[in-house]
Design an enzyme around this catalytic site. Structure first.
Site, PDB file in Angstrom:
ATOM      1  N   HIS A 111      -5.114  10.113  -4.961  1.00  0.00           N
ATOM      2  CA  HIS A 111      -6.165   9.391  -5.592  1.00  0.00           C
ATOM      3  C   HIS A 111      -5.630   7.806  -5.476  1.00  0.00           C
ATOM      4  O   HIS A 111      -4.518   7.558  -5.495  1.00  0.00           O
ATOM      5  CB  HIS A 111      -6.386   9.645  -7.092  1.00  0.00           C
ATOM      6  CG  HIS A 111      -7.448  10.702  -7.086  1.00  0.00           C
ATOM      7  ND1 HIS A 111      -8.221  11.006  -8.466  1.00  0.00           N
ATOM      8  CD2 HIS A 111      -7.306  11.821  -6.410  1.00  0.00           C
ATOM      9  CE1 HIS A 111      -9.142  12.141  -7.748  1.00  0.00           C
ATOM     10  NE2 HIS A 111      -8.426  12.608  -7.079  1.00  0.00           N
ATOM     11  N   GLU A 113      -5.462   5.185  -7.265  1.00  0.00           N
ATOM     12  CA  GLU A 113      -4.570   4.568  -8.426  1.00  0.00           C
ATOM     13  C   GLU A 113      -3.015   5.079  -8.188  1.00  0.00           C
ATOM     14  O   GLU A 113      -2.138   3.985  -8.261  1.00  0.00           O
ATOM     15  CB  GLU A 113      -5.130   4.987  -9.711  1.00  0.00           C
ATOM     16  CG  GLU A 113      -6.513   4.330  -9.982  1.00  0.00           C
ATOM     17  CD  GLU A 113      -7.435   5.654  -9.892  1.00  0.00           C
ATOM     18  OE1 GLU A 113      -8.641   5.584 -10.311  1.00  0.00           O
ATOM     19  OE2 GLU A 113      -7.347   6.170  -8.939  1.00  0.00           O
ATOM     20  N   ARG A 117       0.334   2.713  -7.243  1.00  0.00           N
ATOM     21  CA  ARG A 117       1.209   2.845  -7.808  1.00  0.00           C
ATOM     22  C   ARG A 117       2.638   3.149  -7.072  1.00  0.00           C
ATOM     23  O   ARG A 117       3.534   2.309  -7.223  1.00  0.00           O
ATOM     24  CB  ARG A 117       1.204   3.653  -9.072  1.00  0.00           C
ATOM     25  CG  ARG A 117       2.246   3.571 -10.239  1.00  0.00           C
ATOM     26  CD  ARG A 117       3.180   4.922  -9.898  1.00  0.00           C
ATOM     27  NE  ARG A 117       4.073   4.784 -11.055  1.00  0.00           N
ATOM     28  CZ  ARG A 117       4.903   5.970 -11.248  1.00  0.00           C
ATOM     29  NH1 ARG A 117       4.569   6.928 -10.741  1.00  0.00           N
ATOM     30  NH2 ARG A 117       5.933   5.863 -12.384  1.00  0.00           N
ATOM     31  N   ARG A 118       2.280   3.955  -6.243  1.00  0.00           N
ATOM     32  CA  ARG A 118       3.512   4.328  -5.336  1.00  0.00           C
ATOM     33  C   ARG A 118       3.847   3.396  -4.635  1.00  0.00           C
ATOM     34  O   ARG A 118       5.171   3.044  -4.175  1.00  0.00           O
ATOM     35  CB  ARG A 118       3.508   5.833  -4.806  1.00  0.00           C
ATOM     36  CG  ARG A 118       3.145   6.942  -5.873  1.00  0.00           C
ATOM     37  CD  ARG A 118       3.220   8.312  -5.027  1.00  0.00           C
ATOM     38  NE  ARG A 118       4.412   8.634  -4.538  1.00  0.00           N
ATOM     39  CZ  ARG A 118       5.323   9.229  -5.222  1.00  0.00           C
ATOM     40  NH1 ARG A 118       5.193   9.470  -6.429  1.00  0.00           N
ATOM     41  NH2 ARG A 118       6.652   9.465  -4.606  1.00  0.00           N
ATOM     42  N   LYS A 324      -2.499   9.401 -16.213  1.00  0.00           N
ATOM     43  CA  LYS A 324      -1.257   8.697 -15.428  1.00  0.00           C
ATOM     44  C   LYS A 324      -1.405   7.287 -16.224  1.00  0.00           C
ATOM     45  O   LYS A 324      -0.147   6.690 -16.277  1.00  0.00           O
ATOM     46  CB  LYS A 324      -1.410   9.056 -14.013  1.00  0.00           C
ATOM     47  CG  LYS A 324      -0.965  10.392 -13.577  1.00  0.00           C
ATOM     48  CD  LYS A 324      -0.854  10.308 -12.191  1.00  0.00           C
ATOM     49  CE  LYS A 324      -0.529  11.871 -11.799  1.00  0.00           C
ATOM     50  NZ  LYS A 324      -0.209  12.181 -10.358  1.00  0.00           N
ATOM     51  N   LYS A 457       8.027  11.288  -2.500  1.00  0.00           N
ATOM     52  CA  LYS A 457       9.262  11.254  -3.059  1.00  0.00           C
ATOM     53  C   LYS A 457      10.620  11.204  -2.403  1.00  0.00           C
ATOM     54  O   LYS A 457      11.406  10.321  -2.712  1.00  0.00           O
ATOM     55  CB  LYS A 457       9.209  12.771  -4.037  1.00  0.00           C
ATOM     56  CG  LYS A 457       8.249  12.751  -5.180  1.00  0.00           C
ATOM     57  CD  LYS A 457       8.467  14.017  -5.790  1.00  0.00           C
ATOM     58  CE  LYS A 457       7.495  14.075  -7.051  1.00  0.00           C
ATOM     59  NZ  LYS A 457       6.132  14.621  -6.611  1.00  0.00           N
TER      60      LYS A 457
END
Length: 546
Positions: A111, A113, A117-118, A324, A457
Protein backbone atom coordinates in the site's frame (compact mmCIF):
# COMPACT_ATOMS: atom_id res chain seq x y z
CA UNK A 1 5.82 29.94 -5.94
CA UNK A 2 6.31 27.01 -8.36
CA UNK A 3 8.49 24.12 -7.24
CA UNK A 4 11.59 23.17 -9.22
CA UNK A 5 12.25 19.78 -10.80
CA UNK A 6 13.93 18.62 -7.59
CA UNK A 7 10.62 19.08 -5.73
CA UNK A 8 12.37 21.47 -3.36
CA UNK A 9 10.14 24.46 -2.82
CA UNK A 10 10.91 27.66 -0.95
CA UNK A 11 7.86 29.36 0.52
CA UNK A 12 7.65 32.79 2.11
CA UNK A 13 5.24 33.63 4.93
CA UNK A 14 4.43 36.58 7.16
CA UNK A 15 3.78 34.98 10.55
CA UNK A 16 1.04 36.43 12.72
CA UNK A 17 3.13 35.72 15.80
CA UNK A 18 6.87 36.05 16.27
CA UNK A 19 7.04 32.73 18.08
CA UNK A 20 5.22 30.75 15.40
CA UNK A 21 7.24 27.54 14.80
CA UNK A 22 8.57 27.00 11.29
CA UNK A 23 6.94 23.59 10.91
CA UNK A 24 3.48 25.26 10.83
CA UNK A 25 4.41 27.48 7.89
CA UNK A 26 2.61 25.51 5.22
CA UNK A 27 -0.88 24.73 4.00
CA UNK A 28 -2.34 21.31 3.10
CA UNK A 29 -2.74 22.36 -0.53
CA UNK A 30 0.94 23.30 -0.73
CA UNK A 31 1.95 19.86 0.58
CA UNK A 32 -0.40 18.09 -1.84
CA UNK A 33 0.71 20.21 -4.80
CA UNK A 34 4.38 19.54 -4.06
CA UNK A 35 3.76 15.78 -3.90
CA UNK A 36 1.68 15.70 -7.06
CA UNK A 37 4.34 17.64 -8.97
CA UNK A 38 7.06 15.33 -7.68
CA UNK A 39 5.00 12.34 -8.85
CA UNK A 40 4.64 13.82 -12.34
CA UNK A 41 8.27 14.91 -12.72
CA UNK A 42 10.45 12.52 -10.77
CA UNK A 43 8.69 9.17 -11.03
CA UNK A 44 9.10 7.18 -14.25
CA UNK A 45 6.37 5.98 -16.55
CA UNK A 46 7.22 2.44 -15.52
CA UNK A 47 5.03 1.45 -12.60
CA UNK A 48 2.47 4.19 -13.15
CA UNK A 49 -1.14 3.33 -14.05
CA UNK A 50 -2.02 2.59 -17.65
CA UNK A 51 -3.84 5.71 -18.95
CA UNK A 52 -7.64 5.60 -18.87
CA UNK A 53 -7.69 2.08 -17.44
CA UNK A 54 -5.75 1.91 -14.18
CA UNK A 55 -5.55 4.03 -11.03
CA UNK A 56 -3.35 4.09 -7.94
CA UNK A 57 -2.83 5.73 -4.55
CA UNK A 58 0.03 8.04 -3.58
CA UNK A 59 1.85 8.75 -0.31
CA UNK A 60 4.99 10.70 0.57
CA UNK A 61 7.09 12.16 3.37
CA UNK A 62 7.95 15.86 3.07
CA UNK A 63 10.83 17.45 4.98
CA UNK A 64 10.08 20.90 6.41
CA UNK A 65 13.10 23.01 7.28
CA UNK A 66 13.55 26.73 7.94
CA UNK A 67 16.18 28.49 5.91
CA UNK A 68 19.18 29.18 8.11
CA UNK A 69 20.45 32.57 9.28
CA UNK A 70 17.02 34.13 9.53
CA UNK A 71 16.27 36.60 12.25
CA UNK A 72 12.63 36.79 13.25
CA UNK A 73 12.48 39.65 15.71
CA UNK A 74 9.35 41.35 14.43
CA UNK A 75 5.92 40.26 13.15
CA UNK A 76 6.56 41.70 9.67
CA UNK A 77 9.78 39.75 9.17
CA UNK A 78 9.47 37.20 6.39
CA UNK A 79 10.14 33.60 7.41
CA UNK A 80 11.25 31.18 4.71
CA UNK A 81 10.99 27.42 4.93
CA UNK A 82 11.87 24.73 2.44
CA UNK A 83 9.66 21.78 1.62
CA UNK A 84 11.28 18.76 0.06
CA UNK A 85 9.86 15.37 -0.83
CA UNK A 86 12.29 12.85 0.69
CA UNK A 87 10.32 9.67 0.05
CA UNK A 88 7.35 8.64 -2.05
CA UNK A 89 5.32 5.52 -2.64
CA UNK A 90 2.47 4.33 -4.81
CA UNK A 91 0.56 1.09 -4.57
CA UNK A 92 -2.71 -0.61 -3.64
CA UNK A 93 -1.87 -4.26 -2.95
CA UNK A 94 -0.46 -6.71 -0.43
CA UNK A 95 0.43 -10.38 -0.64
CA UNK A 96 -1.35 -13.26 1.05
CA UNK A 97 0.05 -15.21 3.96
CA UNK A 98 0.98 -18.17 1.76
CA UNK A 99 3.37 -16.00 -0.29
CA UNK A 100 5.35 -14.67 2.68
CA UNK A 101 9.02 -15.66 2.74
CA UNK A 102 11.41 -16.28 5.63
CA UNK A 103 14.28 -14.75 3.68
CA UNK A 104 12.91 -11.20 4.04
CA UNK A 105 13.19 -10.54 0.30
CA UNK A 106 9.52 -9.87 -0.51
CA UNK A 107 7.34 -6.86 0.26
CA UNK A 108 4.36 -8.14 2.22
CA UNK A 109 2.50 -4.84 2.09
CA UNK A 110 2.64 -2.54 -0.94
CA UNK A 111 0.00 0.00 0.00
CA UNK A 112 1.25 3.49 -0.82
CA UNK A 113 1.55 4.56 2.83
CA UNK A 114 3.73 1.58 3.67
CA UNK A 115 5.92 2.01 0.57
CA UNK A 116 6.44 5.68 1.45
CA UNK A 117 7.39 4.84 5.03
CA UNK A 118 9.86 2.10 4.05
CA UNK A 119 11.35 4.51 1.51
CA UNK A 120 11.65 7.05 4.33
CA UNK A 121 13.57 4.50 6.41
CA UNK A 122 15.97 4.13 3.50
CA UNK A 123 16.38 7.91 3.46
CA UNK A 124 17.09 7.97 7.20
CA UNK A 125 19.72 5.24 6.82
CA UNK A 126 21.48 7.30 4.17
CA UNK A 127 21.34 10.42 6.36
CA UNK A 128 22.82 8.48 9.29
CA UNK A 129 25.59 7.28 6.99
CA UNK A 130 26.33 10.94 6.14
CA UNK A 131 26.26 11.87 9.82
CA UNK A 132 28.70 9.09 10.71
CA UNK A 133 31.00 10.41 7.98
CA UNK A 134 30.71 13.88 9.58
CA UNK A 135 28.97 15.35 6.54
CA UNK A 136 27.32 18.65 7.46
CA UNK A 137 24.60 18.05 4.88
CA UNK A 138 23.08 15.34 7.08
CA UNK A 139 19.79 16.02 8.81
CA UNK A 140 21.33 14.64 12.02
CA UNK A 141 23.63 16.15 14.64
CA UNK A 142 25.38 14.31 17.50
CA UNK A 143 23.22 13.45 20.50
CA UNK A 144 24.22 13.56 24.14
CA UNK A 145 25.11 9.87 24.33
CA UNK A 146 27.87 8.00 22.55
CA UNK A 147 26.93 6.77 19.08
CA UNK A 148 23.50 8.42 19.09
CA UNK A 149 22.15 11.12 16.79
CA UNK A 150 19.22 13.50 16.81
CA UNK A 151 17.46 15.63 14.22
CA UNK A 152 18.67 19.14 13.60
CA UNK A 153 16.61 21.79 15.42
CA UNK A 154 13.38 23.00 13.78
CA UNK A 155 13.39 20.18 11.22
CA UNK A 156 10.16 18.21 10.87
CA UNK A 157 8.41 15.75 8.56
CA UNK A 158 4.88 15.80 7.12
CA UNK A 159 3.21 12.63 5.88
CA UNK A 160 0.97 12.97 2.81
CA UNK A 161 -1.54 10.45 1.46
CA UNK A 162 -3.83 11.00 -1.49
CA UNK A 163 -6.57 9.09 0.32
CA UNK A 164 -7.66 8.28 3.85
CA UNK A 165 -5.76 5.24 5.15
CA UNK A 166 -7.59 1.93 4.99
CA UNK A 167 -9.04 0.58 8.21
CA UNK A 168 -10.52 2.57 11.08
CA UNK A 169 -9.89 6.03 9.57
CA UNK A 170 -12.00 5.09 6.54
CA UNK A 171 -15.14 4.31 8.54
CA UNK A 172 -16.84 7.62 7.85
CA UNK A 173 -20.50 8.53 8.42
CA UNK A 174 -22.51 9.15 5.25
CA UNK A 175 -24.87 12.10 5.72
CA UNK A 176 -28.17 12.73 3.99
CA UNK A 177 -28.51 16.28 2.65
CA UNK A 178 -31.15 17.56 0.27
CA UNK A 179 -28.55 19.24 -1.90
CA UNK A 180 -25.91 16.60 -1.34
CA UNK A 181 -27.30 13.13 -1.88
CA UNK A 182 -25.20 10.02 -1.95
CA UNK A 183 -24.76 8.27 -5.25
CA UNK A 184 -26.21 4.86 -6.00
CA UNK A 185 -23.95 1.99 -5.05
CA UNK A 186 -23.87 -1.46 -6.57
CA UNK A 187 -26.00 -4.21 -5.09
CA UNK A 188 -22.92 -6.42 -4.91
CA UNK A 189 -21.10 -3.83 -2.85
CA UNK A 190 -24.03 -3.50 -0.44
CA UNK A 191 -23.90 -7.22 0.28
CA UNK A 192 -20.11 -7.52 0.21
CA UNK A 193 -18.28 -4.21 0.71
CA UNK A 194 -14.96 -6.01 0.97
CA UNK A 195 -15.07 -6.74 -2.75
CA UNK A 196 -14.58 -3.08 -3.60
CA UNK A 197 -12.13 -2.38 -0.79
CA UNK A 198 -10.07 -5.53 -0.60
CA UNK A 199 -6.38 -5.45 0.17
CA UNK A 200 -5.42 -6.15 -3.42
CA UNK A 201 -8.37 -4.12 -4.71
CA UNK A 202 -9.38 -6.65 -7.31
CA UNK A 203 -12.54 -8.71 -7.76
CA UNK A 204 -13.82 -11.38 -10.08
CA UNK A 205 -15.90 -10.36 -13.07
CA UNK A 206 -19.13 -11.65 -11.54
CA UNK A 207 -18.59 -9.14 -8.71
CA UNK A 208 -18.15 -6.26 -11.17
CA UNK A 209 -21.61 -6.26 -12.74
CA UNK A 210 -23.36 -3.03 -13.58
CA UNK A 211 -25.44 -1.37 -10.93
CA UNK A 212 -29.03 -2.61 -10.72
CA UNK A 213 -31.26 0.49 -10.78
CA UNK A 214 -34.11 -1.49 -9.21
CA UNK A 215 -32.12 -2.76 -6.25
CA UNK A 216 -33.21 -1.59 -2.75
CA UNK A 217 -29.85 0.06 -2.21
CA UNK A 218 -30.01 1.97 -5.47
CA UNK A 219 -33.55 3.09 -4.76
CA UNK A 220 -32.55 4.24 -1.29
CA UNK A 221 -29.51 6.16 -2.49
CA UNK A 222 -30.89 7.40 -5.83
CA UNK A 223 -30.63 11.10 -6.53
CA UNK A 224 -33.76 13.20 -6.30
CA UNK A 225 -34.95 14.20 -9.80
CA UNK A 226 -34.42 17.90 -9.20
CA UNK A 227 -30.96 17.47 -7.67
CA UNK A 228 -27.98 17.74 -10.04
CA UNK A 229 -25.68 14.76 -9.67
CA UNK A 230 -22.62 16.94 -9.17
CA UNK A 231 -24.17 19.53 -6.90
CA UNK A 232 -22.19 19.53 -3.68
CA UNK A 233 -22.56 21.86 -0.73
CA UNK A 234 -19.29 23.61 -1.47
CA UNK A 235 -19.93 23.71 -5.21
CA UNK A 236 -17.21 21.19 -6.07
CA UNK A 237 -17.29 17.68 -7.48
CA UNK A 238 -15.99 15.06 -5.09
CA UNK A 239 -15.59 11.34 -5.11
CA UNK A 240 -17.06 8.50 -3.13
CA UNK A 241 -14.97 5.96 -1.29
CA UNK A 242 -15.31 2.65 0.41
CA UNK A 243 -12.29 2.03 2.56
CA UNK A 244 -9.01 3.06 1.02
CA UNK A 245 -10.41 3.34 -2.48
CA UNK A 246 -12.26 5.82 -4.50
CA UNK A 247 -15.37 5.47 -6.64
CA UNK A 248 -17.95 8.14 -7.51
CA UNK A 249 -19.03 11.54 -6.07
CA UNK A 250 -18.14 12.35 -2.48
CA UNK A 251 -19.72 14.22 0.39
CA UNK A 252 -18.07 17.25 1.95
CA UNK A 253 -15.63 16.87 4.80
CA UNK A 254 -17.59 15.03 7.44
CA UNK A 255 -15.22 16.44 10.03
CA UNK A 256 -16.93 19.80 9.63
CA UNK A 257 -19.92 18.33 11.45
CA UNK A 258 -17.73 17.10 14.32
CA UNK A 259 -19.32 13.68 14.18
CA UNK A 260 -18.44 11.38 17.05
CA UNK A 261 -18.66 7.60 17.27
CA UNK A 262 -21.91 7.60 19.28
CA UNK A 263 -23.67 9.41 16.46
CA UNK A 264 -23.24 6.37 14.26
CA UNK A 265 -25.61 4.67 16.68
CA UNK A 266 -28.07 7.56 17.15
CA UNK A 267 -28.17 8.18 13.40
CA UNK A 268 -28.05 11.96 13.74
CA UNK A 269 -25.30 14.53 13.28
CA UNK A 270 -25.17 17.67 15.45
CA UNK A 271 -26.73 19.60 12.57
CA UNK A 272 -29.71 17.26 12.62
CA UNK A 273 -28.74 15.67 9.32
CA UNK A 274 -29.47 11.96 9.14
CA UNK A 275 -26.58 9.50 9.08
CA UNK A 276 -27.81 7.07 6.42
CA UNK A 277 -24.77 4.79 6.19
CA UNK A 278 -21.02 4.64 6.61
CA UNK A 279 -18.23 4.46 4.09
CA UNK A 280 -16.96 0.95 4.57
CA UNK A 281 -13.48 -0.45 4.76
CA UNK A 282 -12.50 -3.81 3.37
CA UNK A 283 -10.03 -4.28 6.22
CA UNK A 284 -11.22 -7.14 8.42
CA UNK A 285 -11.18 -7.20 12.21
CA UNK A 286 -8.26 -9.24 13.52
CA UNK A 287 -8.88 -12.42 15.52
CA UNK A 288 -9.43 -11.48 19.13
CA UNK A 289 -11.31 -8.26 18.36
CA UNK A 290 -15.08 -7.95 18.84
CA UNK A 291 -15.76 -7.90 15.11
CA UNK A 292 -18.18 -5.89 12.98
CA UNK A 293 -21.90 -6.21 13.54
CA UNK A 294 -22.63 -6.50 9.82
CA UNK A 295 -25.96 -4.72 10.36
CA UNK A 296 -27.24 -2.68 7.44
CA UNK A 297 -26.65 1.05 7.33
CA UNK A 298 -24.65 3.12 9.80
CA UNK A 299 -24.18 0.27 12.28
CA UNK A 300 -22.35 -2.00 9.82
CA UNK A 301 -18.90 -1.38 11.36
CA UNK A 302 -17.61 -1.14 14.91
CA UNK A 303 -15.06 1.65 15.17
CA UNK A 304 -11.71 1.76 16.92
CA UNK A 305 -10.76 -1.87 16.20
CA UNK A 306 -7.56 -3.32 14.81
CA UNK A 307 -7.98 -4.55 11.26
CA UNK A 308 -6.03 -6.61 8.75
CA UNK A 309 -5.91 -6.02 5.02
CA UNK A 310 -7.85 -8.73 3.22
CA UNK A 311 -6.27 -10.65 0.38
CA UNK A 312 -7.70 -12.13 -2.77
CA UNK A 313 -8.76 -15.47 -1.34
CA UNK A 314 -5.53 -15.73 0.69
CA UNK A 315 -5.70 -13.96 4.04
CA UNK A 316 -2.90 -11.49 4.69
CA UNK A 317 -0.92 -10.70 7.84
CA UNK A 318 -0.71 -6.99 6.97
CA UNK A 319 -2.34 -4.64 9.45
CA UNK A 320 -4.41 -1.77 8.05
CA UNK A 321 -2.73 1.52 7.23
CA UNK A 322 -4.78 3.23 9.97
CA UNK A 323 -3.29 0.84 12.52
CA UNK A 324 0.24 1.28 11.19
CA UNK A 325 0.02 5.08 11.25
CA UNK A 326 -1.24 4.90 14.85
CA UNK A 327 1.74 2.70 15.73
CA UNK A 328 4.19 5.10 14.05
CA UNK A 329 2.62 7.92 16.06
CA UNK A 330 3.93 6.28 19.24
CA UNK A 331 6.99 4.29 18.18
CA UNK A 332 8.19 6.63 15.43
CA UNK A 333 8.67 5.98 11.72
CA UNK A 334 12.29 4.82 12.01
CA UNK A 335 11.58 1.27 13.20
CA UNK A 336 13.60 -0.79 15.67
CA UNK A 337 16.87 -1.07 13.69
CA UNK A 338 17.42 2.66 13.26
CA UNK A 339 16.47 3.28 16.87
CA UNK A 340 19.91 1.89 17.77
CA UNK A 341 21.43 5.11 16.37
CA UNK A 342 18.82 7.63 17.48
CA UNK A 343 18.44 9.53 20.74
CA UNK A 344 14.70 9.78 20.21
CA UNK A 345 12.14 8.47 17.70
CA UNK A 346 11.48 10.21 14.39
CA UNK A 347 7.87 11.38 14.60
CA UNK A 348 5.63 12.93 11.97
CA UNK A 349 4.59 16.48 12.79
CA UNK A 350 1.50 16.29 10.58
CA UNK A 351 -0.57 14.06 8.32
CA UNK A 352 -2.17 15.61 5.23
CA UNK A 353 -4.86 13.78 3.25
CA UNK A 354 -5.78 14.56 -0.35
CA UNK A 355 -9.26 15.26 -1.65
CA UNK A 356 -11.47 12.25 -0.87
CA UNK A 357 -14.13 11.17 1.62
CA UNK A 358 -12.78 12.42 4.93
CA UNK A 359 -13.71 12.75 8.58
CA UNK A 360 -11.54 14.67 11.01
CA UNK A 361 -13.10 12.74 13.90
CA UNK A 362 -12.40 9.38 12.26
CA UNK A 363 -8.79 10.33 11.54
CA UNK A 364 -8.19 11.49 15.13
CA UNK A 365 -9.85 8.40 16.51
CA UNK A 366 -7.80 6.07 14.34
CA UNK A 367 -4.39 7.74 14.66
CA UNK A 368 -4.43 9.30 18.14
CA UNK A 369 -7.35 8.61 20.44
CA UNK A 370 -7.19 4.80 20.38
CA UNK A 371 -3.79 4.98 22.07
CA UNK A 372 -4.17 7.90 24.46
CA UNK A 373 -4.31 5.77 27.61
CA UNK A 374 -0.92 4.15 27.12
CA UNK A 375 1.38 4.52 30.09
CA UNK A 376 4.86 3.41 31.14
CA UNK A 377 6.51 4.33 27.86
CA UNK A 378 10.32 4.65 27.98
CA UNK A 379 12.00 8.03 27.81
CA UNK A 380 11.57 9.77 24.46
CA UNK A 381 8.44 7.82 23.44
CA UNK A 382 4.92 9.15 23.70
CA UNK A 383 1.55 9.50 22.01
CA UNK A 384 2.00 12.42 19.62
CA UNK A 385 -0.64 15.07 19.03
CA UNK A 386 0.03 14.92 15.31
CA UNK A 387 -1.66 17.63 13.24
CA UNK A 388 -4.22 16.14 10.82
CA UNK A 389 -5.49 18.18 7.87
CA UNK A 390 -7.04 17.71 4.43
CA UNK A 391 -6.19 19.27 1.10
CA UNK A 392 -8.77 20.22 -1.51
CA UNK A 393 -6.53 18.97 -4.34
CA UNK A 394 -7.39 15.69 -6.05
CA UNK A 395 -4.71 13.23 -7.13
CA UNK A 396 -4.81 13.07 -10.93
CA UNK A 397 -4.41 9.28 -11.12
CA UNK A 398 -6.86 8.42 -8.37
CA UNK A 399 -9.89 6.36 -9.18
CA UNK A 400 -12.12 9.34 -8.59
CA UNK A 401 -10.24 11.60 -11.01
CA UNK A 402 -10.26 8.96 -13.74
CA UNK A 403 -13.96 8.24 -13.31
CA UNK A 404 -14.71 11.92 -13.69
CA UNK A 405 -12.62 12.14 -16.87
CA UNK A 406 -14.11 9.06 -18.53
CA UNK A 407 -17.66 9.13 -17.21
CA UNK A 408 -19.09 7.97 -20.52
CA UNK A 409 -16.25 5.66 -21.55
CA UNK A 410 -16.79 1.90 -21.73
CA UNK A 411 -14.79 -0.57 -19.69
CA UNK A 412 -14.01 -0.69 -16.02
CA UNK A 413 -11.17 0.84 -14.05
CA UNK A 414 -8.74 -1.47 -12.27
CA UNK A 415 -6.05 -0.76 -9.69
CA UNK A 416 -2.49 -0.57 -10.96
CA UNK A 417 -0.62 -3.78 -10.19
CA UNK A 418 2.75 -2.10 -9.64
CA UNK A 419 4.14 -0.14 -6.70
CA UNK A 420 6.77 2.59 -6.98
CA UNK A 421 9.27 3.53 -4.28
CA UNK A 422 11.31 6.72 -4.57
CA UNK A 423 13.88 7.86 -2.01
CA UNK A 424 16.04 10.97 -1.86
CA UNK A 425 19.33 9.09 -2.06
CA UNK A 426 22.11 9.56 -4.64
CA UNK A 427 22.23 5.96 -5.88
CA UNK A 428 19.30 4.06 -7.36
CA UNK A 429 16.50 6.14 -5.82
CA UNK A 430 13.77 4.27 -7.72
CA UNK A 431 12.32 0.85 -7.07
CA UNK A 432 9.36 -0.55 -9.04
CA UNK A 433 7.78 -3.74 -7.77
CA UNK A 434 4.86 -6.06 -8.49
CA UNK A 435 3.66 -8.85 -6.21
CA UNK A 436 6.39 -7.89 -3.73
CA UNK A 437 9.36 -8.34 -6.11
CA UNK A 438 11.06 -6.02 -8.61
CA UNK A 439 8.84 -5.72 -11.66
CA UNK A 440 9.79 -8.31 -14.25
CA UNK A 441 11.09 -10.88 -11.76
CA UNK A 442 10.47 -14.43 -12.97
CA UNK A 443 9.76 -17.44 -10.77
CA UNK A 444 13.21 -18.74 -11.63
CA UNK A 445 14.80 -15.47 -10.54
CA UNK A 446 13.17 -15.36 -7.10
CA UNK A 447 15.82 -15.76 -4.43
CA UNK A 448 18.56 -13.99 -6.36
CA UNK A 449 20.05 -10.64 -5.34
CA UNK A 450 18.43 -9.04 -8.39
CA UNK A 451 15.01 -10.13 -7.17
CA UNK A 452 15.09 -8.00 -4.03
CA UNK A 453 13.33 -4.69 -3.63
CA UNK A 454 15.62 -2.00 -2.23
CA UNK A 455 13.11 -1.44 0.57
CA UNK A 456 12.60 -5.10 1.46
CA UNK A 457 13.50 -6.17 5.00
CA UNK A 458 16.67 -7.93 3.91
CA UNK A 459 17.92 -4.97 1.85
CA UNK A 460 17.21 -2.41 4.57
CA UNK A 461 19.00 -4.75 6.99
CA UNK A 462 21.93 -4.91 4.60
CA UNK A 463 22.04 -1.09 4.51
CA UNK A 464 21.93 -1.06 8.31
CA UNK A 465 24.89 -3.46 8.46
CA UNK A 466 26.78 -1.30 5.97
CA UNK A 467 26.21 1.71 8.21
CA UNK A 468 27.41 -0.23 11.23
CA UNK A 469 30.56 -1.42 9.47
CA UNK A 470 31.42 2.17 8.52
CA UNK A 471 31.67 3.12 12.20
CA UNK A 472 34.50 2.00 14.46
CA UNK A 473 33.28 -0.30 17.22
CA UNK A 474 34.35 2.05 20.00
CA UNK A 475 31.85 4.58 18.61
CA UNK A 476 28.95 2.15 18.38
CA UNK A 477 25.86 2.94 20.47
CA UNK A 478 25.66 1.09 23.76
CA UNK A 479 22.62 -0.90 22.63
CA UNK A 480 24.91 -2.69 20.16
CA UNK A 481 27.85 -3.03 22.55
CA UNK A 482 26.28 -3.96 25.85
CA UNK A 483 23.32 -5.83 27.21
CA UNK A 484 21.89 -4.91 30.59
CA UNK A 485 21.89 -8.06 32.73
CA UNK A 486 22.18 -9.55 36.17
CA UNK A 487 25.32 -11.68 36.02
CA UNK A 488 24.70 -15.40 35.84
CA UNK A 489 26.35 -17.26 33.01
CA UNK A 490 27.12 -14.16 30.96
CA UNK A 491 30.62 -12.81 30.79
CA UNK A 492 32.90 -9.72 30.66
CA UNK A 493 31.03 -7.74 33.30
CA UNK A 494 31.62 -3.98 33.30
CA UNK A 495 30.24 -1.16 35.36
CA UNK A 496 28.67 1.37 33.00
CA UNK A 497 26.29 4.15 33.92
CA UNK A 498 25.63 2.69 37.35
CA UNK A 499 24.33 -0.69 36.12
CA UNK A 500 25.99 -3.99 35.45
CA UNK A 501 26.50 -4.42 31.73
CA UNK A 502 27.57 -7.53 29.90
CA UNK A 503 29.34 -7.51 26.58
CA UNK A 504 27.24 -9.52 24.18
CA UNK A 505 28.38 -11.99 21.62
CA UNK A 506 28.10 -10.54 18.14
CA UNK A 507 24.54 -10.06 16.96
CA UNK A 508 23.85 -11.76 13.66
CA UNK A 509 20.23 -12.12 12.62
CA UNK A 510 17.65 -9.48 11.76
CA UNK A 511 15.59 -10.64 14.76
CA UNK A 512 18.54 -10.32 17.14
CA UNK A 513 19.26 -6.75 16.07
CA UNK A 514 15.57 -5.84 16.42
CA UNK A 515 15.34 -7.33 19.91
CA UNK A 516 18.52 -5.53 21.00
CA UNK A 517 16.78 -2.16 20.55
CA UNK A 518 15.53 -2.42 24.15
CA UNK A 519 13.84 0.99 24.48
CA UNK A 520 11.91 0.50 21.25
CA UNK A 521 10.86 -3.02 22.26
CA UNK A 522 9.74 -1.75 25.66
CA UNK A 523 7.58 0.91 23.99
CA UNK A 524 6.16 -1.64 21.57
CA UNK A 525 5.29 -3.97 24.45
CA UNK A 526 3.49 -1.13 26.27
CA UNK A 527 1.51 -0.30 23.12
CA UNK A 528 0.40 -3.90 22.73
CA UNK A 529 -0.44 -4.23 26.42
CA UNK A 530 -2.59 -1.10 26.66
CA UNK A 531 -4.11 -0.69 23.18
CA UNK A 532 -3.08 -3.10 20.44
CA UNK A 533 -3.08 -6.48 22.14
CA UNK A 534 -4.53 -8.27 19.10
CA UNK A 535 -1.88 -6.96 16.69
CA UNK A 536 -0.87 -9.72 14.25
CA UNK A 537 2.88 -10.33 14.51
CA UNK A 538 4.96 -12.38 12.13
CA UNK A 539 6.45 -15.52 13.71
CA UNK A 540 10.13 -15.11 14.75
CA UNK A 541 11.30 -17.59 12.11
CA UNK A 542 10.41 -15.00 9.45
CA UNK A 543 13.12 -12.74 10.90
CA UNK A 544 16.04 -15.14 11.21
CA UNK A 545 17.83 -14.07 8.01
CA UNK A 546 21.30 -12.54 8.20
Amino acid sequence: MPNGPTSLGIFVYRPSMVSAPAQTMWTPDEIASLCYEHYRIRLPKQGKPEPNREWTLLAAVVKIQPITDQACDCPDKQVQVTKEVVSMGTGTKCIGQSKMRKSGDILNDSHAEVIARRSFQRYLLHQLYLAAALEESSIFVPGTQRGLWKLKPDLSFVFFSSHTPCGDASIIPMLEFEDQPCCPVSEDWAHNPAVEASGNLEATEDKRKCENPDSPVAKKMRLEPRTPARKIANGEAHCQSFGNQESGPVPPKVGSSNLISEELATGLAPSGAKVVDVYRTGAKCVPGEAGDSGKPGAEYHRVGLLRVKPGRGDRTCSMSCSDKLARWNILGCQGSLLMHFLEEPIYLSAVVIGKCPYSQEAMRRALIERCQNISALPKGFGVQEVKIQQSDLLFEQSRCALQTERADSPGRLVPCGAAISWTAVPEQPLDVTADGFPQGTTKKGIGSLQARSRISKVELFRSFQKLLSSISEDKWPDSLRFLVGHGGELFNEKLFGGVVCIRVQKLETYQEYKEAASAYQEAWSALRKHAFGSWIRNPPDYHQFK
